[in-house]
Design an enzyme around this catalytic site. Structure first.
Site, PDB file in Angstrom:
ATOM      1  N   ARG A 194       0.875  -1.182   0.000  1.00  0.00           N
ATOM      2  CA  ARG A 194       0.000   0.000   0.000  1.00  0.00           C
ATOM      3  C   ARG A 194       0.906   1.223   0.000  1.00  0.00           C
ATOM      4  O   ARG A 194       1.562   1.515   1.007  1.00  0.00           O
ATOM      5  CB  ARG A 194      -0.884  -0.033   1.255  1.00  0.00           C
ATOM      6  CG  ARG A 194      -2.067   0.912   1.180  1.00  0.00           C
ATOM      7  CD  ARG A 194      -2.729   1.024   2.539  1.00  0.00           C
ATOM      8  NE  ARG A 194      -1.874   1.777   3.449  1.00  0.00           N
ATOM      9  CZ  ARG A 194      -1.939   1.700   4.773  1.00  0.00           C
ATOM     10  NH1 ARG A 194      -2.788   0.900   5.353  1.00  0.00           N
ATOM     11  NH2 ARG A 194      -1.125   2.433   5.529  1.00  0.00           N
ATOM     12  N   HIS A 254      -3.790   4.522   4.715  1.00  0.00           N
ATOM     13  CA  HIS A 254      -5.015   3.728   4.694  1.00  0.00           C
ATOM     14  C   HIS A 254      -6.096   4.470   3.913  1.00  0.00           C
ATOM     15  O   HIS A 254      -6.704   3.928   3.003  1.00  0.00           O
ATOM     16  CB  HIS A 254      -5.461   3.461   6.132  1.00  0.00           C
ATOM     17  CG  HIS A 254      -6.836   2.886   6.233  1.00  0.00           C
ATOM     18  ND1 HIS A 254      -7.134   1.624   5.795  1.00  0.00           N
ATOM     19  CD2 HIS A 254      -7.996   3.422   6.715  1.00  0.00           C
ATOM     20  CE1 HIS A 254      -8.436   1.387   6.009  1.00  0.00           C
ATOM     21  NE2 HIS A 254      -8.970   2.461   6.550  1.00  0.00           N
ATOM     22  N   TYR A 287       3.893   5.797   9.978  1.00  0.00           N
ATOM     23  CA  TYR A 287       4.325   4.559  10.642  1.00  0.00           C
ATOM     24  C   TYR A 287       4.983   3.572   9.673  1.00  0.00           C
ATOM     25  O   TYR A 287       5.524   2.560  10.089  1.00  0.00           O
ATOM     26  CB  TYR A 287       3.118   3.898  11.328  1.00  0.00           C
ATOM     27  CG  TYR A 287       1.896   3.823  10.444  1.00  0.00           C
ATOM     28  CD1 TYR A 287       1.746   2.811   9.500  1.00  0.00           C
ATOM     29  CD2 TYR A 287       0.892   4.802  10.509  1.00  0.00           C
ATOM     30  CE1 TYR A 287       0.647   2.759   8.659  1.00  0.00           C
ATOM     31  CE2 TYR A 287      -0.208   4.759   9.672  1.00  0.00           C
ATOM     32  CZ  TYR A 287      -0.335   3.738   8.757  1.00  0.00           C
ATOM     33  OH  TYR A 287      -1.425   3.697   7.909  1.00  0.00           O
TER      34      TYR A 287
END
Lengths: 334, 322
Positions: free
Chosen positions: B241, B245, B253
């Site tokens: 990814r 998100h 992170y």
């Protein structure tokens, strides 16, 4: 054996036999109808034998035994339904339906609103207590689902309605949850038309006329309400009994019509009273026919506890004909 | 090396590039404040969506998820309609009822919509596969689930039943290294996610999710096995990814070196180079294709932005089917 539904009106069969007959007739009528659930395959015929004989008659493709995975097999039924089949899911006990909550409440219930995907499944959920079956085999969880847009929720109280409403549920193009009273499975007999028999979803039925008050109920409490009304008649109290039959959609017209005529309403269900379906009915009456009321709306339901096991505890928990009669007397005297 | 023709391979690149442009324009518009709600970038997932989707036949069922915009387009949803859905317009797939790719189901394309509870699509896809089995139709159903989704109980329930019933189902496990902010190693006890399928005797394999031809070969073989009545399979496609998100998530992170590792394996850039090296596709052909796709996507966004919002009087329409 008469096949005409009018000619067979004097035939009396049990609630469970009526249920099995509806399943058999719909499977015979429509090859897209299939049943799935735990322990329903093979000779066994399910925990309550509602599907007994179907496996031999229709084969394992149409009578699908499932593992103990309610979430998975309910979601699977949704996929089958989106693909045009009409699965009838046997939830072994209504209490276990919580395991499938996401598949029902989040997925199946929202699909038509969001992307016009129709989900024509029916969940048969053996509910109800009064039989010392304990907290996880006695629940009446209809209110959980009545709160969910996109679902229909049915709670039949007579053998004829079991057959007619299950048939309608199977033919309905929406997800329908059909709460059966397993308390009535073998204890209640009634006239049931042997041929095709349909009862419309969302229509209440006046089970007994009466001018003094209206008892509004559904499911197993119908029989208790009718027994109470009979007892009250001996005291010159004429209680009308309105059997909702479907709690979602609610037949608001008949509720209001009956309460306007009697001016007093007693709402009874076996599910716990707190936030139960009776609260919605009471609110409807308060909002829509306040000026017709001669007394406050009363509700009877289970206590706000898990359903207890031991007979004296469960009797204390659950409404019965005596309590309904007592509440009706209070209301009549108000 | 591949069962595809050179023409098909170039067409695959067209769809991958379209998917990339769709995503870039979407991210850019949301950052400019021209989006609505949120969006989930598909950057880095193009080879999974197009490679897996390429093997589908129109009669198969597909249940993609929130980073599979390429698969939604391949199944027949046009980009302007998809953008309209992102923008809450009346002509979006869900008519303003759900956001971004959520709920983009369309039974006229045998396309199943997903809900935010992502793994719930797994049993639904299984059910569509079971409908083929029931009707003796030689078709398959494909669904995509993430590394995060593979930790849900319903993932295991679905795999177990799929094998038990020998359902024609293909599960593409899109392992993009993170479930929101949680890396795979912190959410799953086994390091090889595809091995979860082996617990149910389901054939499984790992592919490079950034290699569109490898994804295609593995998934189309799995689909062929399913259609032939040989049961379900799982293909784990390892990818990354590349953004957060959702649009709000800066993904601080994620270690920079991990992103750099995958950036060097960008599936679109990589396949472009492959076509030049192996199929002799010239830069002029590629540039022309890319211009065409860029225009198509720009026009699609403009069309969506110019589309009307739904009429509030329709808010209660469609809760129930007739």
């Amino acid at each position: 054996m008469p096949t005409d539904s009018r000619a067979g009106n004097n035939r009396r069969i049990t609630y469970l036999e009526a249920l099995a007959e509806a399943l058999d007739q719909e499977m015979a009528r429509d090859p897209d109808v299939l049943v799935l659930g735990e322990d329903i395959g093979g000779e066994f015929g399910g925990a309550f034998k509602a599907t007994k004989g179907l496996w031999q008659k229709y084969g394992e493709d149409r009578v699908i035994n499932t593992p103990m995975a309610e979430l998975g097999f309910t979601g699977m039924a949704t996929g089958m339904a989106l693909a045009g089949l009409r699965p009838v899911i046997e939830m072994q006990f209504a209490d276990f339906i919580s395991t499938a909550f996401d598949a029902i409440v989040q997925y199946a219930a929202s699909t038509h609103y969001i992307w016009q995907g129709a989900v024509p499944w029916t969940i048969r959920a053996p509910a109800d207590g009064g039989t010392s079956s304990g907290p996880f085999h006695s629940q009446n969880p209809e209110a959980w689902f009545a709160h969910v847009p996109g679902l229909k929720v049915i709670c039949p109280g007579t053998p004829a309605d079991v057959k007619g409403l299950l048939t309608s549920a199977i033919r309905d193009n929406n997800p329908v949850i059909f709460f059966e009273s397993k308390t009535l499975y073998r204890s209640l007999r009634g006239p049931v038309p042997p041929g095709e028999h349909l009862v419309p979803i969302g229509k209440a039925r006046q089970a007994r006329p009466g001018a003094d008050l209206t008892i509004i109920t559904y499911g197993a409490m119908l029989q208790s309400a009718l027994a109470a009304a009979e007892e009250l008649a001996g005291e010159d109290i004429e209680a009308a009994v309105l059997d909702l039959r479907t709690v979602k959609p609610l037949d608001t017209d008949q509720i209001l019509e009956s309460v306007k005529a009697t001016g007093k309403a007693l709402i009874v269900h076996a599910a716990n009273r707190m936030m139960g379906c009776g609260a919605e009915v009471a609110a409807l009456i308060a909002e829509e026919c306040f000026e017709y009321l001669d007394a406050p709306v009363r509700r009877l339901g289970g206590l706000d506890t898990p359903v207890p096991f031991s007979p004296p505890l469960e009797q204390a928990y659950r409404p019965d004909a005596d309590r309904i009669a007592a509440a009706a007397r209070d209301l009549d005297a108000w | 090396m591949t069962s595809l023709s050179a023409v098909e391979r170039l067409d695959i690149y067209r769809w991958m590039y379209r998917t990339r442009r769709f995503d870039e324009v979407m991210v850019s518009m949301f950052k400019q404040g021209r989006g609505l709600g949120t969006c989930f970038s598909a950057r880095g997932h193009e080879a999974v969506s197009i490679g897996a989707g390429w093997g589908l036949q129109p009669e198969d069922f597909a249940a993609p998820m929130h980073r599979n915009v390429g698969m939604f387009m391949l199944r027949g949803l046009p980009p302007d309609q998809l953008y309209s859905n992102y923008l809450g317009r009346a002509n979006g797939t869900t008519r303003g009822r759900d956001a971004n790719l959520h709920g983009n189901g369309d039974l006229s394309h045998n396309l199943i919509g997903f809900i935010s509870h992502i793994p719930q699509s797994l049993p639904v896809a299984l059910g569509t596969a079971m409908s083929f089995r029931y009707r003796r139709q030689p078709q398959a159903a494909l669904t995509v689930c993430g590394d995060g989704g593979s930790t849900a109980g319903v993932f295991h329930e679905t795999l177990n039943m799929a094998v038990l019933y020998m359902a024609p189902l293909v599960v593409v496990l899109e392992n993009n290294q993170y479930a929101y902010s949680t890396p795979v190693a912190e959410h799953t006890a086994v390091s090889e996610l595809h091995l979860k399928a082996r617990a149910y005797d389901m054939p499984s394999q790992v592919v490079d999710g950034n290699d569109v031809l490898e994804v295609f070969e593995a998934v189309s073989a799995a689909l062929a096995r399913a259609r032939a009545g040989e049961g379900p399979s799982l293909v784990e496609a390892r990818t990354m990814r590349m953004l957060g998100h959702a649009i709000h998530d800066g993904a601080e992170y994620v270690p920079g070196e991990l992103l750099a590792h995958w950036e060097a394996r960008d599936p679109v850039v990589r396949f472009r180079r492959w076509l030049q090296d192996n199929d002799g596709v010239g830069p002029d052909v590629l540039q022309e294709l890319e211009r065409t796709e860029t225009d198509l996507i720009d026009q699609a966004f403009a069309a969506a932005e110019a589309s009307p919002f739904p009429d509030p009087d329709t808010v209660e329409a469609g809760v129930y089917a007739d």
